[in-house]
Design an enzyme around this catalytic site. Structure first.
Site, PDB file in Angstrom:
ATOM      1  N   ASP A 162       0.816  -1.209   0.000  1.00 46.36           N
ATOM      2  CA  ASP A 162       0.000   0.000   0.000  1.00 46.36           C
ATOM      3  C   ASP A 162       0.850   1.259   0.000  1.00 46.36           C
ATOM      4  O   ASP A 162       0.542   2.228  -0.701  1.00 46.36           O
ATOM      5  CB  ASP A 162      -0.922   0.013   1.228  1.00 46.36           C
ATOM      6  CG  ASP A 162      -2.105  -0.928   1.088  1.00 46.36           C
ATOM      7  OD1 ASP A 162      -2.026  -1.864   0.271  1.00 46.36           O
ATOM      8  OD2 ASP A 162      -3.104  -0.728   1.807  1.00 46.36           O
ATOM      9  N   CYS A 166       2.513  -8.818   3.161  1.00 42.28           N
ATOM     10  CA  CYS A 166       1.796  -7.544   3.171  1.00 42.28           C
ATOM     11  C   CYS A 166       0.305  -7.714   2.875  1.00 42.28           C
ATOM     12  O   CYS A 166      -0.168  -8.798   2.512  1.00 42.28           O
ATOM     13  CB  CYS A 166       2.452  -6.578   2.196  1.00 42.28           C
ATOM     14  SG  CYS A 166       2.012  -4.844   2.458  1.00 42.28           S
ATOM     15  N   ASP A 167      -0.412  -6.608   2.985  1.00 41.83           N
ATOM     16  CA  ASP A 167      -1.877  -6.587   3.072  1.00 41.83           C
ATOM     17  C   ASP A 167      -2.610  -7.463   2.062  1.00 41.83           C
ATOM     18  O   ASP A 167      -3.550  -8.164   2.408  1.00 41.83           O
ATOM     19  CB  ASP A 167      -2.383  -5.147   2.878  1.00 41.83           C
ATOM     20  CG  ASP A 167      -2.044  -4.243   4.037  1.00 41.83           C
ATOM     21  OD1 ASP A 167      -1.140  -4.593   4.797  1.00 41.83           O
ATOM     22  OD2 ASP A 167      -2.667  -3.180   4.172  1.00 41.83           O
ATOM     23  N   LYS A 168      -2.236  -7.375   0.789  1.00 43.96           N
ATOM     24  CA  LYS A 168      -3.019  -8.056  -0.245  1.00 43.96           C
ATOM     25  C   LYS A 168      -2.504  -9.454  -0.547  1.00 43.96           C
ATOM     26  O   LYS A 168      -3.163 -10.208  -1.273  1.00 43.96           O
ATOM     27  CB  LYS A 168      -3.017  -7.225  -1.535  1.00 43.96           C
ATOM     28  CG  LYS A 168      -3.520  -5.796  -1.354  1.00 43.96           C
ATOM     29  CD  LYS A 168      -4.872  -5.726  -0.692  1.00 43.96           C
ATOM     30  CE  LYS A 168      -5.305  -4.306  -0.413  1.00 43.96           C
ATOM     31  NZ  LYS A 168      -4.519  -3.650   0.655  1.00 43.96           N
ATOM     32  N   CYS A 211       3.711  -3.956   8.431  1.00 43.78           N
ATOM     33  CA  CYS A 211       3.466  -2.897   9.411  1.00 43.78           C
ATOM     34  C   CYS A 211       3.279  -3.493  10.806  1.00 43.78           C
ATOM     35  O   CYS A 211       2.616  -4.518  10.970  1.00 43.78           O
ATOM     36  CB  CYS A 211       2.226  -2.109   9.036  1.00 43.78           C
ATOM     37  SG  CYS A 211       2.301  -1.359   7.414  1.00 43.78           S
ATOM     38  N   SER A 242      -7.172   2.566   5.226  1.00 43.67           N
ATOM     39  CA  SER A 242      -6.035   1.805   5.723  1.00 43.67           C
ATOM     40  C   SER A 242      -6.464   0.976   6.917  1.00 43.67           C
ATOM     41  O   SER A 242      -7.250   1.422   7.761  1.00 43.67           O
ATOM     42  CB  SER A 242      -4.917   2.758   6.140  1.00 43.67           C
ATOM     43  OG  SER A 242      -3.955   2.087   6.936  1.00 43.67           O
TER      44      SER A 242
END
Length: 566
Positions: free
Chosen positions: A89, A130-132, A202, A477
């Site tokens: 992101d 990570c996020d995705k 993160c 976010s």
């Protein structure tokens, strides 16, 4: 059944008929790569790697992949590293107003399908970072339905400025403050230099750590693997354990759809509430359920369970606990244990045991994670709302913040993109008591679902965080926890959704306790305004976003790229 190295064996789809054209041409390639005929009879395992030098989230994954591959070899399997897109992101939202972010999830899913299904491999180890990546990989596992296990690839270390803690969430928020003149450029620069101290995702309870928790709650990781420090040896030990386990899973033919049951999704939803996790988990879990070809309504499940799902831990930015304290306190496993009777213990896991069997006799090592009987809060950390402005749904992330105003009414101030919204803030067009409407960011209207967080943080930076509410069809976010924000409103504004009919000055009411978001407009006026809208045309995007725009399903189906069943 015959046995091999003490295991039951079965025919493998990757073992082609000897003498066939598929067998011959593959053998020619693989022999040239140094593989033996004995190797070619082994279970063939894809190691799904999103390694990239573009982002700190991914730059350590080649080392993790090497550990997993060696463990697969040692267990009698044949590993093949498979690369996919690697979206971050904070890196990839710069292009096209952040519209690549959600579509990258589905690109990962299709990357995996092409390489794993095309080659007819027998199983997968997914390196979740990570996020995705985790949702995209979960979607692929559900779609392909071959034995799959997740290796959690860890969170990054955060830093300090003197005695003050600083991580990537503070940098993101700080940028919004700087845009409004609330902090200096020198301070923002120092924050960005101190915020990250190692590879990994993160460090707050954003989408990445929320989805890592979800992976374990779903039963798709081995017990006790989420979350984990990316800089610690524990992550590599876990990765090796996953590499070893996948070979047995192939021989056992333990597949994702045996694991991704209604009980598993209920455990995942409970765990998100318990950690006050990211609202992005809702659409990702719905996408996984859709790809698994189930009728599970994840949005309905969140609504049904939210008032009976306590908050058991408050990791930054939700509270004062660090992700390290959550990790040391047992992480996802502690959540599932301490939810007690709320946990569906009959759910199967990749360990080949039920969740109840994996939890039996285990106790969390610390009291960081509270119990369902004595939680941090018995009020829902995430609230789904409906109303004439969000007939399908809207989502509010509250965390533990029930000491604030939970009902507001104010005049709409409308913007059709984040840049105009921030400029409007700077120009004083938004004042205390207003409800800022940010629209045109939905999955079709973006296309790709634009990011609304920088506007939310700019409002905070302008000193209006407690006085200006936001209603948007964009995404937020996973770290955001500021102000009263209704996100992911559906139907989206594009195509005539109610959010696209609002005009400056229309009165909007957000009532958290009543689970409502409404505009003071009757049905007749809505239809009059809708009929005056121009016809919906193509956005003019080219390439991947054009494909996404034409194929994406609504959020109620997880925004997947497959047609409805039936």
């Amino acid at each position: 059944m015959a046995t091999k190295d003490g295991r039951n064996t079965r025919p493998l789809r990757s073992n082609y008929e000897i003498g066939s054209s598929f067998w011959a041409v593959r053998r020619a390639q693989w022999r040239a790569m140094g593989l033996t005929d004995e190797d070619m009879e082994k279970p063939k395992i894809a190691v799904i790697n999103t390694s990239s030098e573009l982002a700190i989230c991914f730059n350590h994954l080649d080392h993790v992949a090497a550990v997993v591959k060696q463990a697969i070899r040692d267990a009698g399997g044949l590993p093949f590293e498979v690369r996919t897109a690697a979206p971050s992101d904070f890196i990839h939202s710069a292009g096209n107003a952040g519209k690549y972010i959600l579509p990258s999830r589905d690109l990962i899913t299709n990357d995996i399908e092409v390489q794993v299904e095309g080659a007819q491999l027998d199983g997968m180890v997914c390196l979740a970072s990570c996020d995705k990546t985790a949702p995209g990989q979960l979607m692929a596992a559900a779609r392909l339905n071959i034995p799959t296990i997740f290796a959690i690839c860890g969170y990054q270390g955060s830093g300090h400025m003197g005695e003050e803690h600083v991580d990537i969430e503070e940098v993101f928020l700080g940028a919004g403050h700087h845009a409004m003149g609330a902090i200096t450029l020198d301070r923002l620069k120092e924050m960005s230099e101190k915020a990250i101290t190692s590879s990994g995702v993160c460090s707050g309870m954003g989408t990445a750590n929320s989805m890592h928790t979800v992976c374990e709650a779903l039963g798709m990781t081995l017990p006790g693997h989420a979350p984990v420090r990316a800089a610690g040896g524990g992550m590599l030990d876990n990765a090796a354990e996953a590499g070893k386990r996948i070979v047995d899973m192939v021989w056992e033919d333990l597949r994702p759809r045996q694991i991704l049951t209604e009980a598993a999704f209920e455990n995942a939803v409970r765990s998100v509430f318990a950690v006050s996790g990211s609202i992005n988990t809702i659409k990702h879990l719905q996408a996984v359920a859709t790809e698994a070809d189930t009728d599970i309504d994840v949005y309905g499940m969140y609504e049904r369970l939210m008032d009976s799902s306590p908050v058991l831990v408050a990791v930054r930015p939700n509270g004062d606990s660090s992700i390290e304290e959550f990790d040391d306190g047992g992480g996802a496993r502690a959540i599932l244990k301490n939810l007690g009777a709320l946990t569906r213990t009959e759910a199967m896991t990749v360990a080949g045991k039920t969740l109840g069997e994996t939890l039996d006799g285990w106790q969390p090592p610390t009291d960081t994670v509270k119990t369902a009987e004595a939680p941090l809060s018995d009020k829902p950390a995430i609230v789904l709302v409906r109303g004439n402005l969000a007939p399908d749904t809207g989502i509010i992330k509250l965390g533990l913040r029930y000491d604030r105003k939970l009902k507001v009414t104010g005049p709409a101030v409308c913007f059709d993109n984040p840049i105009d919204a921030i400029e409007g803030l700077k120009a004083g067009k938004v004042t205390a008591g207003d409800v800022l409407v940010l629209r045109g960011l939905g999955v079709r209207g973006g296309p790709g679902m634009g990011m609304a967080s920088r506007v939310v943080f700019a409002i905070e930076g302008a000193g209006l965080g407690e006085d200006v509410a936001v209603v948007t069809d964009g995404q937020l976010s996973g770290l955001v926890n500021k102000g009263l924000v209704v996100g992911e409103v559906t139907p989206e504004a594009h195509g005539g959704g109610p959010l696209g009919l609002v005009r400056d000055g229309d009165q909007i009411t957000i009532d958290v306790l009543a689970r409502r978001v409404d505009v003071d407009m009757d049905d007749a006026e809505m239809e009059t305004r809708r009929s005056a809208l121009p016809p919906v045309g193509h956005s003019g995007q080219r390439g991947w976003l054009s494909i996404y725009e034409g194929e994406v399903e609504p959020l109620s189906r997880g925004a997947v790229l497959i047609p409805p069943r039936g």
